[in-house]
Design a protein around this motif. Structure first.
Motif, mmCIF file in Angstrom:
data_model
loop_
_atom_site.group_PDB
_atom_site.id
_atom_site.type_symbol
_atom_site.label_atom_id
_atom_site.label_comp_id
_atom_site.label_asym_id
_atom_site.label_seq_id
_atom_site.Cartn_x
_atom_site.Cartn_y
_atom_site.Cartn_z
ATOM 1 N N ALA A 70 -61.810 -30.354 -20.968
ATOM 2 C CA ALA A 70 -60.352 -30.493 -20.928
ATOM 3 C C ALA A 70 -59.854 -30.163 -19.526
ATOM 4 C CB ALA A 70 -59.687 -29.569 -21.949
ATOM 5 N N GLY A 71 -58.828 -30.870 -19.092
ATOM 6 C CA GLY A 71 -58.265 -30.616 -17.767
ATOM 7 C C GLY A 71 -57.323 -31.721 -17.348
ATOM 8 N N ARG A 92 -52.715 -24.959 -27.310
ATOM 9 C CA ARG A 92 -52.021 -24.359 -28.449
ATOM 10 C C ARG A 92 -52.528 -24.963 -29.748
ATOM 11 N NH1 ARG A 92 -46.878 -25.682 -31.142
ATOM 12 N NH2 ARG A 92 -46.202 -23.870 -32.298
ATOM 13 N N ASN A 93 -52.977 -24.106 -30.654
ATOM 14 C CA ASN A 93 -53.366 -24.530 -31.993
ATOM 15 C C ASN A 93 -52.106 -24.529 -32.857
ATOM 16 O OD1 ASN A 93 -54.330 -24.719 -34.689
ATOM 17 N ND2 ASN A 93 -56.314 -23.923 -34.047
ATOM 18 N N LEU A 129 -52.888 -29.840 -25.673
ATOM 19 C CA LEU A 129 -53.149 -29.499 -24.281
ATOM 20 C C LEU A 129 -51.919 -29.848 -23.455
ATOM 21 C CD1 LEU A 129 -55.017 -28.781 -21.875
ATOM 22 C CD2 LEU A 129 -55.787 -31.152 -21.900
ATOM 23 N N GLU A 130 -51.315 -28.836 -22.830
ATOM 24 C CA GLU A 130 -50.106 -29.038 -22.032
ATOM 25 C C GLU A 130 -50.308 -28.427 -20.648
ATOM 26 O OE1 GLU A 130 -45.259 -28.239 -22.263
ATOM 27 O OE2 GLU A 130 -46.609 -27.406 -23.778
ATOM 28 N N ILE A 131 -50.100 -29.231 -19.600
ATOM 29 C CA ILE A 131 -50.247 -28.769 -18.225
ATOM 30 C C ILE A 131 -48.993 -28.006 -17.826
ATOM 31 C CG2 ILE A 131 -50.716 -29.436 -15.852
ATOM 32 C CD1 ILE A 131 -52.966 -30.093 -17.806
ATOM 33 N N LYS A 132 -49.153 -26.737 -17.477
ATOM 34 C CA LYS A 132 -48.014 -25.917 -17.068
ATOM 35 C C LYS A 132 -47.738 -26.035 -15.569
ATOM 36 C CE LYS A 132 -46.249 -23.782 -19.690
ATOM 37 N NZ LYS A 132 -45.212 -24.143 -20.679
ATOM 38 N N GLU A 133 -48.802 -26.089 -14.761
ATOM 39 C CA GLU A 133 -48.597 -26.156 -13.315
ATOM 40 C C GLU A 133 -49.834 -26.730 -12.636
ATOM 41 O OE1 GLU A 133 -46.631 -22.903 -10.749
ATOM 42 O OE2 GLU A 133 -48.793 -22.661 -10.341
ATOM 43 N N VAL A 134 -49.597 -27.630 -11.685
ATOM 44 C CA VAL A 134 -50.651 -28.138 -10.805
ATOM 45 C C VAL A 134 -50.218 -27.836 -9.374
ATOM 46 C CG1 VAL A 134 -51.952 -30.139 -10.016
ATOM 47 C CG2 VAL A 134 -51.276 -29.967 -12.414
ATOM 48 N N LYS A 135 -51.000 -27.036 -8.683
ATOM 49 C CA LYS A 135 -50.671 -26.636 -7.313
ATOM 50 C C LYS A 135 -51.702 -27.235 -6.364
ATOM 51 C CE LYS A 135 -48.876 -22.521 -4.975
ATOM 52 N NZ LYS A 135 -48.690 -21.044 -5.076
ATOM 53 N N ILE A 136 -51.215 -28.015 -5.386
ATOM 54 C CA ILE A 136 -52.089 -28.755 -4.477
ATOM 55 C C ILE A 136 -51.931 -28.179 -3.070
ATOM 56 C CG2 ILE A 136 -52.688 -31.046 -3.612
ATOM 57 C CD1 ILE A 136 -51.072 -32.088 -6.119
ATOM 58 N N TYR A 137 -53.066 -27.881 -2.429
ATOM 59 C CA TYR A 137 -53.072 -27.283 -1.095
ATOM 60 C C TYR A 137 -53.479 -28.316 -0.050
ATOM 61 C CZ TYR A 137 -52.899 -22.791 -3.525
ATOM 62 O OH TYR A 137 -52.527 -21.735 -4.326
ATOM 63 N N GLU A 151 -46.893 -35.252 -19.582
ATOM 64 C CA GLU A 151 -47.687 -35.754 -20.694
ATOM 65 C C GLU A 151 -48.479 -34.634 -21.364
ATOM 66 O OE1 GLU A 151 -50.008 -39.245 -19.766
ATOM 67 O OE2 GLU A 151 -48.726 -39.650 -18.037
ATOM 68 N N LYS A 152 -48.863 -34.869 -22.625
ATOM 69 C CA LYS A 152 -49.677 -33.924 -23.386
ATOM 70 C C LYS A 152 -50.841 -34.677 -24.017
ATOM 71 C CE LYS A 152 -45.678 -31.037 -24.628
ATOM 72 N NZ LYS A 152 -44.911 -30.438 -25.746
ATOM 73 N N GLU A 153 -51.887 -33.937 -24.320
ATOM 74 C CA GLU A 153 -53.023 -34.495 -25.037
ATOM 75 C C GLU A 153 -53.278 -33.640 -26.275
ATOM 76 O OE1 GLU A 153 -55.073 -37.025 -24.937
ATOM 77 O OE2 GLU A 153 -54.293 -38.009 -23.133
ATOM 78 N N THR A 154 -53.802 -34.268 -27.313
ATOM 79 C CA THR A 154 -54.087 -33.532 -28.556
ATOM 80 C C THR A 154 -55.553 -33.683 -28.936
ATOM 81 O OG1 THR A 154 -53.416 -35.441 -29.903
ATOM 82 C CG2 THR A 154 -51.738 -33.775 -29.417
#
Length: 362
Positions: A70-71, A92-93, A129-137, A151-154
Motif C-alpha cells: 500500500a502507498g 482505517r478499518n 487507505l487515505e493519503i494525509k500528506e505527501v511532502k516532496i523535497y 482520492e482513496k483506495e479500499t
C-alpha cells in the motif's frame, strides 16, 4: 528548516573565506552555492505541478494477515528526479472503526514510480487507505512542497467463510407467504392465481374442477393454483454495542452470521438479511437467494458496522414492511446470542463454529 540553516551557514562561511583570502575560486564557489538552490527550487515547483499522485494497493481483496503493498503511485510528465519523498497515510478499518497511521519514505524517477509499504490486518473489514500528506523535497533537500491527494483506495479483508448445518422444520419448509410473485415451475394452493389447467386425476379435489371448461370439452378439467414465492425466514443482524465495550470479537460474530445464511441457503431456504444502518438511520435488507448474495451481504455489513443506539429491530421492520408476514425470525446480536421468535435459542460465544456446524433447527 534545519537544512536551510545549515546550507546558509556553509554559504556564509564560503563567502567569508573568499573575502578574507581574496580568493576568486571561493567567491565563485559561493556564487555557485547561491544559484544552485535557486535552480533546484524552480525545478521543484515545475516537478510538483507536472506530476499526479494517487493512492495504490497491490490488490483489492485479501485474507486476514495477508501482506498487501500500500502507498502511492506517482506519474511524472518530466525527467526531473525527486530524491526524497515523505508519505503519510492512514488505514482505517470501517467495520472496527480503528485507524492506523503509516509513514514511508522514497524517491521518484522515470515516468511512473510506486512508493509502497507492506500492510496487513488481523481483523476482517473494509480498509480505507487515505493519503494525509505527501511532502516532496528538492535535490539538495533544502526546500519542500506538499501535494494534496483527494482520492482513496479500499481493501476488503474477508472473513473466514464456513457453512452452518441448518435443518428446516416441515412448517418452515412449507410456509407460504403472501406475495405478488409466483413460482413458474411448481403448483401451490393460492386460489387468487391459476398455475395451469389440466385433466382430472383421481384424488383431485372437487373444488378445483373448472366446470365451464369441462362442459365445453366434455372432459373434467382441473385448475392448479399457483405457489407464492416468499422468504419464510428473516435474519436480524443486531449490531448494538454497549458504551465503552471493545469490538475485538466482531470477526467471530460476522463469520457466524454469514455461516447461518449460507446454511439456510444450502438447506433450500431463501431468506432476508436485515440490519440497521447508523448513517442512514434506517433498516436495510437484502434477499439471500443465491451464493453470490453472501458476498454482497458481507460488503453491506462491513459498511454498516456496530452502533450504540438502542434499536428494536423487529418493531422497525414491521413498521417499514407493513402487511408482510414470515414464519421464523432469527436475531443474532453482538453477544453472539441467537434468538428465535423472541426466545433465546443458543449462545455461540467462543464456540460459534463448533455449535453451528453441529446443527441448528429453524
Amino acid at each position: 528548516m534545519k537544512g536551510k540553516l545549515i546550507y546558509l551557514f556553509l554559504w556564509l562561511v564560503t563567502v567569508y573565506l573568499g573575502i578574507l583570502y581574496y580568493s576568486r575560486a571561493l567567491l565563485g564557489l559561493a556564487a555557485l552555492e547561491f544559484f544552485l538552490p535557486v535552480i533546484s527550487f524552480l525545478f521543484l515547483q515545475i516537478a510538483v505541478r507536472k506530476m499526479q499522485i494517487r493512492p495504490c494497493l497491490s490488490i483489492g481483496v485479501a485474507e486476514k494477515n495477508q501482506p498487501v503493498q500500500a502507498g502511492i503511485e506517482i506519474e511524472m510528465k518530466h525527467r526531473i528526479p525527486l530524491p526524497r519523498i515523505r508519505v503519510e497515510f492512514t488505514v482505517r478499518n470501517h467495520f472496527y472503526d480503528q485507524t492506523e497511521q503509516v509513514v514511508l519514505w522514497g524517491m521518484a524517477y522515470g515516468r511512473k514510480t510506486r512508493i509502497t509499504k507492506e500492510i496487513s490486518s488481523e481483523h476482517c473489514g473494509l480498509l480505507i487507505l487515505e493519503i494525509k500528506e505527501v511532502k516532496i523535497y528538492d535535490i539538495f533537500r533544502i526546500f519542500s512542497r506538499k501535494k494534496k491527494v483527494r482520492e482513496k483506495e479500499t481493501l476488503a479483508v474477508l472473513p473466514e467463510y464456513y457453512e452452518a448445518a441448518v435443518f428446516l422444520r416441515e412448517s418452515t419448509r412449507n410456509f407460504l407467504e403472501e406475495s405478488e410473485e409466483y413460482d413458474k415451475n411448481r403448483a401451490g394452493d393460492d386460489p387468487s392465481e391459476v398455475f395451469q389447467i389440466r385433466e382430472y386425476h383421481g384424488g383431485d379435489r372437487m373444488q378445483s374442477i373448472h366446470w365451464k371448461l369441462s362442459a365445453r370439452t366434455d372432459e373434467l378439467m382441473v385448475k392448479e393454483y399457483s405457489l407464492p414465492v416468499g422468504n419464510p425466514v428473516v435474519v436480524f443482524w443486531d449490531m448494538q454495542i454497549g458504551s465503552g465495550e471493545t469490538t475485538g470479537y466482531l470477526d467471530e460474530y460476522l463469520e457466524a452470521g454469514l455461516a447461518l445464511s449460507q446454511g439456510l441457503l444450502q438447506a433450500g431456504c431463501e431468506h432476508y438479511a436485515v440490519w440497521f444502518n447508523k448513517k442512514q438511520k434506517d433498516l436495510e435488507r437484502i434477499a439471500i437467494t443465491e451464493p453470490e448474495d453472501i458476498y454482497l451481504l458481507t460488503e453491506r455489513i462491513f459498511s454498516a458496522g456496530p452502533y450504540e443506539e438502542e434499536i428494536i429491530m423487529e418493531e422497525l421492520y414491521r413498521e417499514k414492511y407493513r402487511g408482510e408476514t414470515w414464519h421464523t425470525q432469527l436475531l443474532f446480536n453482538l453477544k453472539k446470542e441467537l434468538w428465535k421468535n423472541g426466545q433465546l435459542e443458543m449462545e455461540l460465544s467462543g464456540c460459534a463454529r463448533d455449535v453451528l456446524t453441529e446443527g441448528v433447527w429453524v
